[in-house]
Design a protein around this motif. Structure first.
Motif, PDB file in Angstrom:
ATOM      1  N   LEU A  62     -52.737 -15.085  -1.727  1.00  0.00           N
ATOM      2  CA  LEU A  62     -51.981 -14.798  -2.941  1.00  0.00           C
ATOM      3  C   LEU A  62     -50.477 -14.844  -2.684  1.00  0.00           C
ATOM      4  O   LEU A  62     -49.956 -14.195  -1.779  1.00  0.00           O
ATOM      5  N   GLY A  63     -49.777 -15.663  -3.465  1.00  0.00           N
ATOM      6  CA  GLY A  63     -48.327 -15.749  -3.346  1.00  0.00           C
ATOM      7  C   GLY A  63     -47.837 -16.643  -2.223  1.00  0.00           C
ATOM      8  O   GLY A  63     -46.618 -16.742  -1.994  1.00  0.00           O
ATOM      9  N   ARG A  64     -48.738 -17.356  -1.543  1.00  0.00           N
ATOM     10  CA  ARG A  64     -48.343 -18.244  -0.443  1.00  0.00           C
ATOM     11  C   ARG A  64     -48.332 -19.687  -0.921  1.00  0.00           C
ATOM     12  O   ARG A  64     -49.082 -20.061  -1.829  1.00  0.00           O
ATOM     13  N   PRO A  65     -47.527 -20.555  -0.294  1.00  0.00           N
ATOM     14  CA  PRO A  65     -47.527 -21.978  -0.650  1.00  0.00           C
ATOM     15  C   PRO A  65     -48.876 -22.616  -0.346  1.00  0.00           C
ATOM     16  O   PRO A  65     -49.545 -22.262   0.631  1.00  0.00           O
ATOM     17  N   LEU A  66     -49.262 -23.562  -1.162  1.00  0.00           N
ATOM     18  CA  LEU A  66     -50.543 -24.230  -0.993  1.00  0.00           C
ATOM     19  C   LEU A  66     -50.669 -24.871   0.388  1.00  0.00           C
ATOM     20  O   LEU A  66     -51.731 -24.828   1.007  1.00  0.00           O
ATOM     21  N   LYS A  67     -49.591 -25.453   0.889  1.00  0.00           N
ATOM     22  CA  LYS A  67     -49.657 -26.141   2.176  1.00  0.00           C
ATOM     23  C   LYS A  67     -49.920 -25.184   3.324  1.00  0.00           C
ATOM     24  O   LYS A  67     -50.434 -25.591   4.377  1.00  0.00           O
ATOM     25  N   ASP A  68     -49.578 -23.888   3.144  1.00  0.00           N
ATOM     26  CA  ASP A  68     -49.879 -22.895   4.174  1.00  0.00           C
ATOM     27  C   ASP A  68     -51.323 -22.409   4.067  1.00  0.00           C
ATOM     28  O   ASP A  68     -51.990 -22.178   5.083  1.00  0.00           O
ATOM     29  N   VAL A  69     -51.794 -22.264   2.838  1.00  0.00           N
ATOM     30  CA  VAL A  69     -53.175 -21.797   2.630  1.00  0.00           C
ATOM     31  C   VAL A  69     -54.174 -22.826   3.164  1.00  0.00           C
ATOM     32  O   VAL A  69     -55.160 -22.486   3.819  1.00  0.00           O
ATOM     33  N   TRP A  70     -53.918 -24.090   2.886  1.00  0.00           N
ATOM     34  CA  TRP A  70     -54.833 -25.162   3.292  1.00  0.00           C
ATOM     35  C   TRP A  70     -54.160 -26.087   4.305  1.00  0.00           C
ATOM     36  O   TRP A  70     -54.231 -27.307   4.203  1.00  0.00           O
ATOM     37  N   SER A  71     -53.535 -25.499   5.289  1.00  0.00           N
ATOM     38  CA  SER A  71     -52.769 -26.282   6.275  1.00  0.00           C
ATOM     39  C   SER A  71     -53.632 -27.284   7.031  1.00  0.00           C
ATOM     40  O   SER A  71     -53.168 -28.380   7.381  1.00  0.00           O
ATOM     41  N   VAL A 109     -56.005 -29.102   6.023  1.00  0.00           N
ATOM     42  CA  VAL A 109     -56.358 -30.320   5.275  1.00  0.00           C
ATOM     43  C   VAL A 109     -55.188 -30.784   4.412  1.00  0.00           C
ATOM     44  O   VAL A 109     -55.383 -31.621   3.514  1.00  0.00           O
ATOM     45  N   TRP A 110     -54.007 -30.254   4.667  1.00  0.00           N
ATOM     46  CA  TRP A 110     -52.873 -30.577   3.810  1.00  0.00           C
ATOM     47  C   TRP A 110     -52.576 -32.073   3.773  1.00  0.00           C
ATOM     48  O   TRP A 110     -52.212 -32.627   2.733  1.00  0.00           O
ATOM     49  N   HIS A 111     -52.732 -32.738   4.899  1.00  0.00           N
ATOM     50  CA  HIS A 111     -52.445 -34.173   4.943  1.00  0.00           C
ATOM     51  C   HIS A 111     -53.374 -34.964   4.029  1.00  0.00           C
ATOM     52  O   HIS A 111     -53.046 -36.087   3.605  1.00  0.00           O
ATOM     53  N   GLU A 112     -54.547 -34.397   3.694  1.00  0.00           N
ATOM     54  CA  GLU A 112     -55.497 -35.084   2.833  1.00  0.00           C
ATOM     55  C   GLU A 112     -55.295 -34.756   1.356  1.00  0.00           C
ATOM     56  O   GLU A 112     -55.494 -35.610   0.492  1.00  0.00           O
ATOM     57  N   ILE A 113     -54.910 -33.528   1.069  1.00  0.00           N
ATOM     58  CA  ILE A 113     -54.795 -33.142  -0.344  1.00  0.00           C
ATOM     59  C   ILE A 113     -53.369 -33.266  -0.885  1.00  0.00           C
ATOM     60  O   ILE A 113     -53.171 -33.277  -2.100  1.00  0.00           O
ATOM     61  N   GLU A 114     -52.385 -33.370   0.000  1.00  0.00           N
ATOM     62  CA  GLU A 114     -50.995 -33.457  -0.474  1.00  0.00           C
ATOM     63  C   GLU A 114     -50.775 -34.627  -1.438  1.00  0.00           C
ATOM     64  O   GLU A 114     -50.154 -34.442  -2.500  1.00  0.00           O
ATOM     65  N   PRO A 115     -51.292 -35.837  -1.151  1.00  0.00           N
ATOM     66  CA  PRO A 115     -51.083 -36.941  -2.104  1.00  0.00           C
ATOM     67  C   PRO A 115     -51.695 -36.654  -3.479  1.00  0.00           C
ATOM     68  O   PRO A 115     -51.146 -37.068  -4.503  1.00  0.00           O
ATOM     69  N   LEU A 116     -52.813 -35.941  -3.507  1.00  0.00           N
ATOM     70  CA  LEU A 116     -53.453 -35.615  -4.777  1.00  0.00           C
ATOM     71  C   LEU A 116     -52.632 -34.584  -5.550  1.00  0.00           C
ATOM     72  O   LEU A 116     -52.500 -34.669  -6.778  1.00  0.00           O
ATOM     73  N   VAL A 117     -52.069 -33.621  -4.822  1.00  0.00           N
ATOM     74  CA  VAL A 117     -51.216 -32.617  -5.458  1.00  0.00           C
ATOM     75  C   VAL A 117     -49.971 -33.270  -6.039  1.00  0.00           C
ATOM     76  O   VAL A 117     -49.565 -32.994  -7.176  1.00  0.00           O
ATOM     77  N   GLU A 118     -49.369 -34.161  -5.282  1.00  0.00           N
ATOM     78  CA  GLU A 118     -48.169 -34.845  -5.754  1.00  0.00           C
ATOM     79  C   GLU A 118     -48.465 -35.697  -6.988  1.00  0.00           C
ATOM     80  O   GLU A 118     -47.649 -35.782  -7.918  1.00  0.00           O
TER      81      GLU A 118
END
Length: 352
Positions: free
Chosen positions: A78-87, A89-98
């Protein structure tokens, strides 16, 4: 009217969002949140479907109760950046978030990720939608992540495909075995009636062995169960068979060939050997040490059993097929006291 009324009925996470010190995050104090965020959060916490909101340029996360199962034991998100919560797999979901932040909704079914939500990596699959959230001016301010885990379904489908492939393989092997039994039985038969009777008997033994393997999910078959199943049609009363040996698990191939072999021996004993009179008995013993295996069929009280007039399926099974399946050898002796058959070889590892 309370400015936090939008969290009413929001369950545990509604209360957690209300109590959280948002002034320590880029979102600022909850009382000052924009209407678009307040409305989206209210809709999220009131939903029983797993949902998460990603808000602002820092992509701060909030989620509802149902989303907690997706998170598992991850550190308080709660209250944390998404990239920290899902660090992980961030490289996989970042393009979808963008893509969603650009205003394009994203929907993906059965998306596979290697996640860490319990202190170790695990493969999991999700069907989710990233829906852009816009403010009063139409600008994208965040994303609503609506998600359901489909790991169970994906694994069930994959297992089903593997089972179907394995079933197809085993059916082909079984049909090949039945074809061989039929060809050898009818090729060397004295009469059509005797061939039909022998073929039916052999198929019944094969069917009984298959039933045992199915009960064991085709992984292994207990040798005593296989032997007792093969002997069942030939028991002319109690006390005629003496079985002795340790618990041994047979592979499916060894179980099938041994069942057919024991059926052949029993049929021969009833017609020509120890079981053709009331005094004869049969002793069937086996022993195993690690992978080494030995089985002995010994008839007593039936007199000398004549050897076969010609080499049919039974002879090939006892002398060639069964020893080959056990990577060993076999010896058959037509002694004055009765037939003796000995098999020595190695146990195959049961299928998994």
């Amino acid at each position: 009217m309370s400015r936090l009324q939008f969290l009413d009925g929001g369950g545990a996470m509604g209360a957690a969002i209300r109590d959280f010190d948002w002034s320590t995050t880029p979102l600022g104090a909850i009382e000052g949140w924009p209407a678009a965020l307040r409305i989206a959060v209210g809709m999220m916490v009131s939903s029983r479907f797993p949902k998460c909101i990603i808000w602002g340029p820092d992509q701060i996360t909030l989620h509802n109760d149902a989303f907690g199962e997706i998170l598992g034991d991850k550190p308080a998100p709660l209250g944390r950046p998404l990239k920290d919560v899902w660090s992980e797999v961030w490289h996989e979901i970042e393009p979808l978030v963008e893509l969603a932040y650009s205003g394009e909704p994203v929907f993906i079914e059965d998306f596979g990720l290697s996640i860490d939500r319990s202190g170790r990596r695990e493969d999991a699959w999700f069907t989710f939608c990233y829906s852009p959230i816009r403010d009063e001016q139409g600008q994208v301010c965040g994303i609503m992540d609506t998600v359901i885990e489909t790991t169970g379904k994906v694994l069930a489908v994959r297992n089903g495909q593997l089972i179907n492939a394995e079933l197809s393989h085993r059916i082909k092997n079984t049909l090949a075995m039945i074809s061989a039994v039929a060809n050898q039985t009818f090729r060397n038969a004295d009469t059509l009636d005797s061939a039909r009777e022998r073929f039916t008997d052999r198929i019944a033994a094969l069917g009984e062995a298959h039933s045992i393997l199915i009960q064991q999910e085709w992984t292994a078959a207990p040798i005593r169960t296989v032997i007792e199943g093969a002997l069942a049609p030939h028991r002319p009363g109690t006390g005629r068979f003496a079985l002795s040996g340790p618990p041994v698990l047979l592979s499916s191939r060894q179980a099938l060939s041994l069942a057919l072999a024991v059926n052949e021996l029993a049929t021969n004993a009833v017609k020509h050997g120890a079981l053709r009179n009331e005094a004869g008995t049969v002793s069937l013993t086996w022993e195993a040490q690690d992978e080494d295996f030995r089985l002995v069929w010994r008839e007593n009280g039936g007199g000398t059993c004549p050897g076969p007039r010609h080499k049919g399926f039974g002879s090939q099974l006892m002398e060639r097929i069964l020893p080959a399946d056990f990577s060993g050898r076999a010896e058959m002796t037509f002694a004055p006291e009765g037939l003796r058959y000995e098999l020595t070889g190695r146990l195959a590892k049961p299928e998994v």
